[in-house]
Design a protein around this motif. Structure first.
Motif, PDB file in Angstrom:
ATOM      1  N   GLY A   1       0.799  -1.216   0.000  1.00 50.50           N
ATOM      2  CA  GLY A   1       0.000   0.000   0.000  1.00 50.50           C
ATOM      3  C   GLY A   1       0.832   1.266   0.000  1.00 50.50           C
ATOM      4  N   ILE A   2       1.933   1.247   0.749  1.00 47.97           N
ATOM      5  CA  ILE A   2       2.758   2.453   0.842  1.00 47.97           C
ATOM      6  C   ILE A   2       3.746   2.552  -0.312  1.00 47.97           C
ATOM      7  CG2 ILE A   2       4.734   1.640   2.237  1.00 47.97           C
ATOM      8  CD1 ILE A   2       4.186   4.110   4.054  1.00 47.97           C
ATOM      9  N   GLY A   3       4.145   1.406  -0.864  1.00 51.12           N
ATOM     10  CA  GLY A   3       4.892   1.384  -2.118  1.00 51.12           C
ATOM     11  C   GLY A   3       6.389   1.626  -2.052  1.00 51.12           C
ATOM     12  N   ASN A   4       6.925   1.927  -0.881  1.00 50.64           N
ATOM     13  CA  ASN A   4       8.350   2.232  -0.772  1.00 50.64           C
ATOM     14  C   ASN A   4       8.880   1.641   0.533  1.00 50.64           C
ATOM     15  OD1 ASN A   4      10.572   4.211   0.440  1.00 50.64           O
ATOM     16  ND2 ASN A   4      10.695   4.353  -1.784  1.00 50.64           N
ATOM     17  N   ILE A   5      10.010   0.943   0.462  1.00 49.55           N
ATOM     18  CA  ILE A   5      10.534   0.250   1.635  1.00 49.55           C
ATOM     19  C   ILE A   5      10.953   1.226   2.737  1.00 49.55           C
ATOM     20  CG2 ILE A   5      12.388  -1.269   2.456  1.00 49.55           C
ATOM     21  CD1 ILE A   5      12.313  -2.603  -0.326  1.00 49.55           C
ATOM     22  N   LEU A   6      11.557   2.327   2.360  1.00 46.89           N
ATOM     23  CA  LEU A   6      11.950   3.322   3.358  1.00 46.89           C
ATOM     24  C   LEU A   6      10.738   3.886   4.087  1.00 46.89           C
ATOM     25  CD1 LEU A   6      14.707   5.130   1.327  1.00 46.89           C
ATOM     26  CD2 LEU A   6      15.029   4.330   3.666  1.00 46.89           C
ATOM     27  N   LEU A   7       9.699   4.248   3.333  1.00 44.27           N
ATOM     28  CA  LEU A   7       8.494   4.782   3.958  1.00 44.27           C
ATOM     29  C   LEU A   7       7.835   3.726   4.844  1.00 44.27           C
ATOM     30  CD1 LEU A   7       6.934   6.772   0.970  1.00 44.27           C
ATOM     31  CD2 LEU A   7       8.356   7.639   2.844  1.00 44.27           C
ATOM     32  N   TRP A   8       7.916   2.473   4.418  1.00 42.41           N
ATOM     33  CA  TRP A   8       7.342   1.388   5.227  1.00 42.41           C
ATOM     34  C   TRP A   8       8.064   1.280   6.560  1.00 42.41           C
ATOM     35  CZ3 TRP A   8       9.277  -3.688   6.506  1.00 42.41           C
ATOM     36  CH2 TRP A   8       8.312  -4.561   7.017  1.00 42.41           C
ATOM     37  N   PHE A   9       9.383   1.364   6.537  1.00 41.91           N
ATOM     38  CA  PHE A   9      10.157   1.279   7.771  1.00 41.91           C
ATOM     39  C   PHE A   9       9.775   2.380   8.758  1.00 41.91           C
ATOM     40  CE2 PHE A   9      13.631  -1.370   5.772  1.00 41.91           C
ATOM     41  CZ  PHE A   9      13.576  -2.392   6.714  1.00 41.91           C
ATOM     42  N   PHE A  10       9.603   3.597   8.267  1.00 44.68           N
ATOM     43  CA  PHE A  10       9.489   4.732   9.172  1.00 44.68           C
ATOM     44  C   PHE A  10       8.070   5.281   9.323  1.00 44.68           C
ATOM     45  CE2 PHE A  10      13.915   4.638   7.793  1.00 44.68           C
ATOM     46  CZ  PHE A  10      14.546   4.637   9.030  1.00 44.68           C
ATOM     47  N   GLU A  11       7.143   4.818   8.514  1.00 49.29           N
ATOM     48  CA  GLU A  11       5.764   5.311   8.636  1.00 49.29           C
ATOM     49  C   GLU A  11       4.771   4.205   8.971  1.00 49.29           C
ATOM     50  OE1 GLU A  11       4.605   7.571   5.239  1.00 49.29           O
ATOM     51  OE2 GLU A  11       6.162   9.097   5.530  1.00 49.29           O
ATOM     52  N   GLU A  12       5.168   2.971   8.782  1.00 47.27           N
ATOM     53  CA  GLU A  12       4.277   1.842   9.052  1.00 47.27           C
ATOM     54  C   GLU A  12       4.728   1.166  10.349  1.00 47.27           C
ATOM     55  OE1 GLU A  12       1.044  -0.348   8.629  1.00 47.27           O
ATOM     56  OE2 GLU A  12       1.576   1.030   7.008  1.00 47.27           O
ATOM     57  N   GLU A  13       3.947   1.330  11.424  1.00 49.09           N
ATOM     58  CA  GLU A  13       4.340   0.794  12.732  1.00 49.09           C
ATOM     59  C   GLU A  13       4.500  -0.726  12.706  1.00 49.09           C
ATOM     60  OE1 GLU A  13       1.727   2.106  15.781  1.00 49.09           O
ATOM     61  OE2 GLU A  13       2.215   4.236  15.534  1.00 49.09           O
ATOM     62  N   SER A  14       3.731  -1.398  11.862  1.00 45.84           N
ATOM     63  CA  SER A  14       3.800  -2.858  11.815  1.00 45.84           C
ATOM     64  C   SER A  14       5.157  -3.364  11.357  1.00 45.84           C
ATOM     65  CB  SER A  14       2.715  -3.407  10.889  1.00 45.84           C
ATOM     66  OG  SER A  14       2.935  -3.009   9.546  1.00 45.84           O
ATOM     67  N   SER A  15       5.954  -2.504  10.696  1.00 48.79           N
ATOM     68  CA  SER A  15       7.267  -2.946  10.223  1.00 48.79           C
ATOM     69  C   SER A  15       8.151  -3.389  11.383  1.00 48.79           C
ATOM     70  CB  SER A  15       7.958  -1.836   9.422  1.00 48.79           C
ATOM     71  OG  SER A  15       8.320  -0.748  10.266  1.00 48.79           O
ATOM     72  N   GLN A  16       7.995  -2.740  12.546  1.00 48.15           N
ATOM     73  CA  GLN A  16       8.817  -3.114  13.707  1.00 48.15           C
ATOM     74  C   GLN A  16       8.375  -4.439  14.311  1.00 48.15           C
ATOM     75  OE1 GLN A  16       9.985  -0.045  16.449  1.00 48.15           O
ATOM     76  NE2 GLN A  16       9.433   1.587  15.041  1.00 48.15           N
ATOM     77  N   ASP A  17       7.118  -4.797  14.093  1.00 53.35           N
ATOM     78  CA  ASP A  17       6.650  -6.105  14.542  1.00 53.35           C
ATOM     79  C   ASP A  17       7.105  -7.203  13.590  1.00 53.35           C
ATOM     80  OD1 ASP A  17       5.274  -4.952  16.705  1.00 53.35           O
ATOM     81  OD2 ASP A  17       3.529  -4.555  15.449  1.00 53.35           O
ATOM     82  N   VAL A  18       7.207  -6.858  12.308  1.00 50.99           N
ATOM     83  CA  VAL A  18       7.579  -7.844  11.285  1.00 50.99           C
ATOM     84  C   VAL A  18       9.072  -8.140  11.325  1.00 50.99           C
ATOM     85  CG1 VAL A  18       7.741  -8.270   8.796  1.00 50.99           C
ATOM     86  CG2 VAL A  18       5.677  -7.236   9.763  1.00 50.99           C
TER      87      VAL A  18
END
Length: 249
Positions: free
Chosen positions: A143-160
């Motif tokens: 949905g967000i389309g960019n790995i960097l944005l996923w790391f820093f804007e998607e809280e679930s990335s820290q759970d994954v």
């Protein structure tokens, strides 16, 4: 008199791209050609030529530019396949044991790599295409389309990501190296403007070291999943990488 039978016009890439752009909203505003240019790292004049079906552009399409535009428009896999059909992109067949060429319908090739996690990314970590295994393993990234944005804007990335900080720092370091090579790139500037609002990103970005390669192929995910990760350069399009990960046995 019998009414004349209407002529069914064939669909065109120009009409398809224009309609896809107009239905894509950013902050409740219709996506303009200028905004699409920033999101896709493709010039606004080029997008204008595509939407006006300019002959010279249509005869010599750039596969990488198309992939970047399709990603920015958030097209579905089916829409991407349809767009490439409209673009009439022809593929050379892969030879020997080399990686297959990602020309026509990249999505179809990536899907064939299931159950391995596979995604095609550009040098700014935009995910151009990915398969179901990749999307399921990194929820929210499609949905967000960019790995960097996923790391820093998607809280679930820290759970994954079990080693979130390590993986994030590696990705930020890569971005820092791109900044030195292409400091005025519009896509890079747009990413940095957005990410600069994040304090954690800025701390990582301010470090001086540069690491652009993994020291280990191991990536640890939630649920005790261990992946062996490899990155392959695209055989014909500079700056594109195939992310390929398999479950460790």
């Amino acid at each position: 008199m019998t009414a004349a039978t209407p002529i069914l016009a064939a669909p065109t890439l120009a009409d398809f791209l224009r309609c896809a752009r107009l239905r894509r909203n950013i902050d409740n505003d219709v996506l303009s050609q200028k905004k699409l240019a920033v999101l896709s790292n493709v010039s606004a004049p080029y997008i204008n030529l595509l939407e006006n079906n300019t002959p010279n552009v249509r005869k010599r399409p750039s596969r990488q530019k198309f992939a970047q535009i399709f990603c920015a428009l958030s097209l579905t896999p089916e829409e991407i396949a349809h767009a490439y059909t409209l673009a009439e992109i022809k593929l050379p067949e892969p030879e020997g044991n080399t990686l297959p060429i990602f020309d026509r319908r990249e999505q179809a090739y990536i899907d064939q790599l299931n159950p391995s996690l596979a995604g095609l990314v550009n040098e700014y970590w935009d995910v151009l295409v990915s398969n179901a295994s990749y999307r399921d393993s990194f929820p929210g990234l499609a949905g967000i389309g960019n790995i960097l944005l996923w790391f820093f804007e998607e809280e679930s990335s820290q759970d994954v990501m079990m080693e979130w900080e390590l993986e994030a720092e590696l990705t930020v370091s890569w971005l820092r190296s791109r900044t030195a090579l292409t400091p005025n790139n519009p896509r890079l500037l747009a990413l940095f403007e957005r990410l600069s609002q994040n304090e954690t990103f800025m701390k990582m970005y301010s470090k001086t070291g540069i690491v652009t390669d993994r020291s280990s192929p191991v990536m640890l995910l939630n649920g005790s999943r261990i992946l062996n990760v490899r990155l392959f350069p695209h055989p014909s399009e500079k700056g594109l990488l195939l992310f390929l990960a398999t479950e460790a046995s």
